[in-house]
Design a protein around this motif. Sequence first.
Motif, PDB file in Angstrom:
ATOM      1  N   THR A   1       0.851  -1.186   0.000  1.00  0.00           N
ATOM      2  CA  THR A   1       0.000   0.000   0.000  1.00  0.00           C
ATOM      3  C   THR A   1       0.886   1.234   0.000  1.00  0.00           C
ATOM      4  N   LEU A   2       0.437   2.285  -0.667  1.00  0.00           N
ATOM      5  CA  LEU A   2       1.213   3.523  -0.752  1.00  0.00           C
ATOM      6  C   LEU A   2       0.486   4.605   0.036  1.00  0.00           C
ATOM      7  N   ILE A   3       1.186   5.144   1.020  1.00  0.00           N
ATOM      8  CA  ILE A   3       0.565   6.148   1.884  1.00  0.00           C
ATOM      9  C   ILE A   3       1.261   7.504   1.733  1.00  0.00           C
ATOM     10  N   GLU A   4       0.487   8.541   1.965  1.00  0.00           N
ATOM     11  CA  GLU A   4       1.010   9.903   2.021  1.00  0.00           C
ATOM     12  C   GLU A   4       0.645  10.479   3.386  1.00  0.00           C
ATOM     13  N   ILE A   5       1.636  10.956   4.112  1.00  0.00           N
ATOM     14  CA  ILE A   5       1.418  11.493   5.465  1.00  0.00           C
ATOM     15  C   ILE A   5       1.693  12.978   5.471  1.00  0.00           C
ATOM     16  N   LYS A   6       0.719  13.733   5.974  1.00  0.00           N
ATOM     17  CA  LYS A   6       0.854  15.187   6.121  1.00  0.00           C
ATOM     18  C   LYS A   6       0.423  15.583   7.528  1.00  0.00           C
TER      19      LYS A   6
END
Length: 304
Positions: free
Chosen positions: A54-59
């Motif tokens: 899975t590809l996650i983006e964290i902000k």
Amino acid sequence: MYWNEQDEQIIIHTPPNFSFKQNLHYLSRSTNECLFHISEDMVRKAITVGECITLIEIKERDEHSLVVDFLGDTRPISSKDREKVAAYIFEWFDLKTDMSRFIELSSNDPILQQAITEFNGLRIMGIPDLFEAMVWGILGQQINLTYAYTLKRRLVEQYGRALEFEGKQYWVFPSPGEIANLSIEDLASLKMTVKKCEYLLDVANLINLGLLTKEMLLETNDIKKAEKKLTSIRGIGPWTANYVLMRCLRFPSAFPIDDVGLHNALKYITGSQQKPSKDEILLLSKAWKGWEAYATFYLWRFLY
């Protein structure tokens, strides 16, 4: 863990004394990192959940929370798998640690005062996977950090898996099984020493066969026992063991006392013309007892 789901996103509620900016700065310290991409105020990373990637983006959502987006069509269908993603982020960003005691002792310590003031909110950015942590420790032995990153990139891009999103490759670290099946000649082609090849294969086999697990080390509940178990493995000396205990197993008293970066940071802080001796470091670190790992991580921050 304190998190919840909102629409298609995961919201991670962060503890006091946490700075996403400080930790993102740590993650940005090498331009040759291959396991995540940082752009401005966010980090993207591929992680393995079960058999899938899975590809996650964290902000940062606000000063008390992070927001996690799943990119492409990689959002796990199972709520249990999404929970694993949240758990990974908590582990990666060290969100379970109560830093108040460390902040208190640092505020009154002549060595740590400047670090805790300038870098408040920094956490020990973790390496949740034991195999990855041990390989990174082995790769970093007796070479500079720049070349260690080069070796890691070669290993990951040769034997890891990746998914593509918006024209970029997002790699996951190879599994113990994938490395255990290799030969010394396979690894030597990556331009690492024969000894390092042997050490990597030994560790890959131990973990792949279930003879060494993160749970085994944590269940010792004793840093000396865990360190002894690690140093009984060929190629794992006290420095590598304590690095793993610090960044993967999260023993707060782990102390890579022979670390060159720690010596350089102490030389900088004290204004000395030479690096401190081991006896001098032991004397300076008495005040950090129980928090040596955090002291080391904060002192490293002066170097990047």
